[in-house]
Every structure is written in structure tokens, then in C-alpha cells.
Design a protein around this motif. Structure first.
Motif, short mmCIF file in Angstrom:
data_model
loop_
_atom_site.label_atom_id
_atom_site.label_comp_id
_atom_site.label_asym_id
_atom_site.label_seq_id
_atom_site.Cartn_x
_atom_site.Cartn_y
_atom_site.Cartn_z
N VAL A 185 106.77 51.21 33.96
CA VAL A 185 106.30 52.57 33.72
C VAL A 185 107.26 53.31 32.78
O VAL A 185 106.83 54.02 31.87
N TYR A 186 108.55 53.12 33.00
CA TYR A 186 109.55 53.86 32.23
C TYR A 186 109.55 53.48 30.74
O TYR A 186 109.58 54.36 29.87
N LEU A 187 109.55 52.18 30.44
CA LEU A 187 109.65 51.75 29.04
C LEU A 187 108.49 52.24 28.17
O LEU A 187 108.72 52.72 27.05
N PRO A 188 107.22 52.15 28.62
CA PRO A 188 106.14 52.71 27.80
C PRO A 188 106.29 54.22 27.59
O PRO A 188 106.01 54.73 26.51
N LEU A 189 106.73 54.93 28.63
CA LEU A 189 106.92 56.37 28.51
C LEU A 189 108.01 56.69 27.49
O LEU A 189 107.85 57.57 26.63
N LEU A 190 109.12 55.95 27.56
CA LEU A 190 110.21 56.15 26.61
C LEU A 190 109.76 55.79 25.19
O LEU A 190 110.07 56.53 24.24
N THR A 191 109.03 54.69 25.05
CA THR A 191 108.53 54.29 23.74
C THR A 191 107.65 55.36 23.13
O THR A 191 107.74 55.66 21.92
N ALA A 192 106.78 55.96 23.94
CA ALA A 192 105.90 57.02 23.45
C ALA A 192 106.72 58.24 23.01
O ALA A 192 106.44 58.86 21.97
N MET A 193 107.73 58.59 23.79
CA MET A 193 108.58 59.74 23.43
C MET A 193 109.36 59.47 22.15
O MET A 193 109.51 60.35 21.30
N LEU A 194 109.86 58.24 22.01
CA LEU A 194 110.61 57.88 20.80
C LEU A 194 109.73 57.89 19.56
O LEU A 194 110.18 58.19 18.46
N ALA A 195 108.44 57.55 19.77
CA ALA A 195 107.50 57.55 18.65
C ALA A 195 107.07 58.96 18.26
O ALA A 195 106.39 59.16 17.26
N GLY A 196 107.45 59.94 19.08
CA GLY A 196 107.13 61.32 18.75
C GLY A 196 105.72 61.74 19.07
O GLY A 196 105.24 62.75 18.55
N VAL A 197 105.03 60.99 19.92
CA VAL A 197 103.66 61.38 20.28
C VAL A 197 103.71 62.56 21.23
O VAL A 197 104.71 62.79 21.92
N GLY A 198 102.65 63.33 21.27
CA GLY A 198 102.59 64.52 22.11
C GLY A 198 102.33 64.19 23.56
O GLY A 198 102.33 63.03 23.98
N PHE A 199 102.07 65.24 24.33
CA PHE A 199 101.84 65.07 25.76
C PHE A 199 100.63 64.19 26.01
O PHE A 199 100.65 63.31 26.89
N ALA A 200 99.58 64.40 25.22
CA ALA A 200 98.36 63.61 25.41
C ALA A 200 98.62 62.13 25.13
O ALA A 200 98.22 61.25 25.89
N GLY A 201 99.33 61.87 24.02
CA GLY A 201 99.64 60.48 23.68
C GLY A 201 100.53 59.82 24.72
O GLY A 201 100.33 58.67 25.08
N GLY A 202 101.53 60.57 25.22
CA GLY A 202 102.39 60.03 26.26
C GLY A 202 101.64 59.76 27.55
O GLY A 202 101.88 58.76 28.23
N SER A 203 100.72 60.63 27.88
CA SER A 203 99.91 60.44 29.10
C SER A 203 99.04 59.20 28.98
O SER A 203 98.90 58.43 29.94
N ILE A 204 98.47 59.01 27.79
CA ILE A 204 97.63 57.82 27.58
C ILE A 204 98.46 56.56 27.70
O ILE A 204 98.06 55.58 28.34
N ALA A 205 99.66 56.57 27.09
CA ALA A 205 100.53 55.40 27.16
C ALA A 205 100.91 55.10 28.61
O ALA A 205 100.94 53.94 29.03
N LEU A 206 101.18 56.16 29.39
CA LEU A 206 101.55 55.96 30.79
C LEU A 206 100.37 55.41 31.58
O LEU A 206 100.53 54.50 32.40
N LEU A 207 99.17 55.93 31.34
CA LEU A 207 97.98 55.44 32.04
C LEU A 207 97.70 53.99 31.68
O LEU A 207 97.33 53.18 32.55
N VAL A 208 97.88 53.65 30.41
CA VAL A 208 97.68 52.26 29.98
C VAL A 208 98.69 51.35 30.69
O VAL A 208 98.34 50.26 31.17
N ALA A 209 99.95 51.81 30.77
CA ALA A 209 100.98 51.01 31.43
C ALA A 209 100.66 50.81 32.90
O ALA A 209 100.72 49.69 33.42
N LEU A 210 100.30 51.89 33.59
CA LEU A 210 99.97 51.79 35.01
C LEU A 210 98.75 50.90 35.23
O LEU A 210 98.73 50.08 36.16
N GLY A 211 97.74 51.08 34.38
CA GLY A 211 96.54 50.25 34.50
C GLY A 211 96.84 48.78 34.27
O GLY A 211 96.33 47.91 34.99
N THR A 212 97.70 48.51 33.27
CA THR A 212 98.05 47.12 32.97
C THR A 212 98.81 46.48 34.12
O THR A 212 98.53 45.36 34.54
N VAL A 213 99.80 47.21 34.65
CA VAL A 213 100.58 46.69 35.77
C VAL A 213 99.68 46.44 36.98
O VAL A 213 99.75 45.38 37.63
N GLY A 214 98.83 47.41 37.29
CA GLY A 214 97.92 47.25 38.42
C GLY A 214 96.98 46.08 38.25
O GLY A 214 96.74 45.31 39.20
#
Length: 422
Positions: free
Chosen positions: A164-193
Motif C-alpha cells: 500500500v505504501y509504495l504505490p502511494l509514495l510513487t503517486a506522490m513522487l509523480a506529482g499526481v493530485g488527490f484523485a490520482g493518488g486515491s486511484i493508485a491506492l485503490l488499484v494497489a489495494l485491489g491488486t493485493v486483495g
């Protein structure tokens, strides 16, 4: 000198040097990670003998090193073990996060790095080194101690949290906004699940599809699948490292055992290249100015990790001496801290030197705290006349009547632990 010739000479020298360093570290009983980092500093920009021709090749090798590190880590755990650890150890995982991520975040904000730097440095100080700790437990003969499943449970929670942490950090480093970070986090959680579901319900089918009696075929299929999934995960901003970790979780049984045997030498080679490459990307002249903050951060997080292990062992009913051993064992930082810093260094270059110094300190201090925390506490308690009778310390660190050693061939699951008395 021709580019290809220079590449071969430099690459051969680096690999030979790593072999010599590794043998020397083994002779003195030290983890080779700090020596690999120092070698990278010596041959990087601003070092004694900068490498030029092999830098791009080394960067690719470093990326493969991260992938193999996480793949082999995933192969150590089955999906059922992960689920069990989540159910039994999540309070300890929460305490671990609060106690050890907070100092890094606060330090980054005090240094003026902003939110992204705070999230990155929080990860550096949060995650213990599974590789170093596993080696320390084996070297000290503690694989059968009652506190060992607790230590492993905390490490499992940390490793899984990285998904969960690495995708969130990657999104923040890429400079994406809140929406983009939320999508990345949802994708990560969905993938792990999804991967955990497949591993729990259809793990045997997946392992059977990958399985082969031919070691060459097994190696090619597992390695190819891992690199492919890592690339797809990177494209989805889930992180290549997490993709490799999930592949390892999905494989089980004889396939996982066979893959471990085949891939361990490759992992050791490319992981060494990874640590050297991180050192290459850090200018040694930038380290002395950050030694003081890195040392202060190391001192603080030594105590917070000891407190984490003590709390986790106490929850499991482990006796006093086992609690202190658990805390001291969790101190070491290593591969994950460097992975996080490596991701962040392009956006926040200042994190590279402080992360290097921090890991160098704790990868050396970690094995020492694992061995001496409990005996030191016992001596302090004895001098204070607390009434607790310290057990006689043994050379392997597994001292005391409440160490509760069990046969090393089978470490009990956390829920099987029996309360130990002082």
C-alpha cells in the motif's frame, strides 16, 4: 578504451569487488550491506574512482535486484500465513507504524522537505530489514525461541504494508493530485486483495501451472513471470517491487521451495548490485553534513523499535527477557529503507545522503542490539535491585528460562504461543 571493453572491465571489477567484500563481511560476522554502500560511495560521483561506462547497466541490475529481493521475500510467506499474521498482529503493526514512521516524518518536516519528503523519510525509518534480521536470528540460534514468531509477524505486517505504501509514495513522487493518488491506492489495494484471493483459493493451480521438474524451465518461467508482472505493476503505478512480492506470495509448496533454491544466488548478486548502485548515486561529500541528524534519528528509532518489539512480545504473553530480545532484534534497517530512498531521491535529492548514513548506522547497530539489549537490561535491573533475577547469558543470545526454545525445524504460529513466566 572502447565502450564495450570499458563496460566489461568496470562490471567485472565491481562484481569481483563485491565477492571480496562479501567474504570479508562473513569473516568478521557483519552484514555486507554497509560495505556495499561504502563501495558504491567510493566509486560513485565524487568518490575515489568514479565509474562511467557501466552506470546504465548497473542501474538495470539494481532494478532487477529490488525485484528479486521482494520475490524471494514473498516466497517465504504463504497467503494463509499472511492472513493469520494480519488477524493476530495488526495492533502491533499499528504501534510499529506510529512509533517508527513518526520520527522520520517529523525530521523531514523540520528539515523543510515538505509532505512528500516526510512520507518518504517516514518509510525509511519505519521498515526493519527482513534480510538482516533473518540472518541475525539464525546466527544467534534463536529460530526456535518463543519471541521469534512475534518478530516474524511484525516483519510480515511491514512487508505487506509496503504493497500500500509504495504505490502511494510513487503517486506522490509523480506529482499526481488527490484523485490520482486515491486511484493508485485503490488499484494497489485491489491488486493485493485479488492476489491474496487467488493464492488462498487457487494457489495450488497457480503453482501447478508454473511447476516443472526441469530446474532450467522453472527458473525461466518464475523469473520471466516475475519481471513481467513487475513491469505491469510499474505501469499501473503499483510499484515493480510490490508486483514481485505478490508473485512470491502466489507461489507455494514445492514450487516456492525450488524457486528459492534457484533464485537465491541471483538475488544475492543483484541485491549487492542494487546497494552499490544506491551508493554510486550518492555523493560522499554530502554525507558528513547529515551525519548528526542521521545519528540522532538512528538513536530515536533504536528506542522506538525496541519499544515496538517489547509491546508485540508482551501481547503474545512472552516473558520479560523475550520481550527485550524481540525489541533489540527489530532495530536493523536495510533493503526496504534503501528502496524507498531510491524511489524518492529523484524528487527529493537530499534524502539520499541521510538515508545512506542512517542505514549504515543501523545495519551495524542492529545485530549488536539484537545480541546485547536483553543482557544490558538485565544488568541494569540487577544494579537497581528490582527483584528480577536476570538469567545467565549464553553466547548465542538464547538465554534464560523463559526463552522458551522449541525445535528450530518448526516455528509455531503466533496464535500457538504459550505464555512464558519470568
Amino acid at each position: 578504451m572502447h565502450d564495450t571493453t570499458a563496460l566489461l572491465v568496470e562490471l567485472g571489477s565491481v562484481i569481483l569487488g563485491l565477492g571480496i567484500i562479501g567474504r570479508f563481511a562473513g569473516r568478521i560476522g557483519l552484514s555486507p550491506i554497509p560495505l556495499y554502500l561504502l563501495a558504491g560511495l567510493a566509486f560513485g560521483e565524487g568518490g575515489l574512482l568514479p565509474l562511467g561506462a557501466s552506470e546504465e547497466f548497473t542501474a538495470v541490475g539494481a532494478e532487477i535486484g529490488v525485484i528479486l529481493l521482494l520475490l524471494l521475500l514473498g516466497l517465504e510467506y504463504s497467503a494463509s500465513e499472511l492472513v493469520t499474521s494480519l488477524k493476530t498482529q495488526y495492533p502491533s503493526g499499528a504501534v510499529d507504524f506510529v512509533l517508527n514512521a513518526t520520527p522520520g516524518a517529523v525530521a523531514a518536516l523540520m528539515l523543510g522537505w515538505g509532505p512528500v519528503g516526510a512520507v518518504a523519510l517516514a518509510g525509511v525509518t519505519w521498515i526493519s530489514s527482513s534480510g538482516v534480521i533473518a540472518k541475525v536470528l539464525a546466527d544467534l540460534g534463536r529460530l526456535g525461541n518463543r519471541e521469534t514468531p512475534v518478530i516474524l509477524g511484525v516483519l510480515v505486517i511491514e512487508d505487506l504494508s509496503m504493497a500500500v505504501y509504495l504505490p502511494l509514495l510513487t503517486a506522490m513522487l509523480a506529482g499526481v493530485g488527490f484523485a490520482g493518488g486515491s486511484i493508485a491506492l485503490l488499484v494497489a489495494l485491489g491488486t493485493v486483495g485479488f492476489v491474496l484471493y487467488l493464492a488462498l483459493r487457487h494457489g495450488r493451480l497457480i503453482s501447478r501451472a508454473v511447476s516443472s521438474d526441469n530446474p532450467e524451465m522453472l527458473l525461466l518461467v518464475v523469473l520471466g513471470l516475475t519481471v513481467l508482472v513487475a513491469g505491469v505493476a510499474q505501469q499501473l503505478q503499483v510499484s515493480a517491487a510490490v508486483g514481485a512480492f505478490l508473485v512470491g506470495i502466489a507461489l507455494s509448496g514445492e514450487v516456492a521451495e525450488g524457486a528459492r533454491k534457484l533464485l537465491t544466488p541471483l538475488r544475492d548478486l543483484f541485491a549487492a548490485v542494487f546497494f552499490v548502485f544506491f551508493g554510486l548515486s550518492t555523493n560522499p561529500a554530502e554525507i558528513p553534513p547529515v551525519l548528526l541528524p542521521a545519528a540522532l534519528l538512528a538513536v530515536v528509532t533504536v528506542f522506538t523499535k525496541i519499544a515496538t518489539g517489547w509491546y508485540a512480545a508482551r501481547r503474545a504473553g512472552i516473558g520479560s527477557r523475550g520481550r527485550w530480545r524481540a525489541g533489540g532484534t527489530l532495530v536493523a534497517r536495510g533493503e526496504f529503507s534503501i528502496v524507498i530512498a531510491g524511489l524518492a531521491v529523484a524528487t527529493e535529492p537530499r534524502i539520499g545522503p541521510i538515508a545512506t548514513a542512517y542505514v549504515l548506522i543501523l545495519v551495524i547497530v542492529g545485530p549488536l542490539t539484537a545480541r546485547w539489549t536483553q543482557p544490558l537490561v538485565a544488568k541494569i535491573q540487577e544494579r537497581r535491585g528490582s527483584g528480577d533475577k536476570p538469567a545467565a547469558s549464553t553466547g548465542n543470545g538464547g538465554s534464560g528460562s523463559d526463552s522458551g526454545t522449541v525445535p528450530a525445524a518448526r516455528v509455531p504460529a503466533p496464535q500457538e504461543e504459550l505464555a512464558a513466566t519470568d
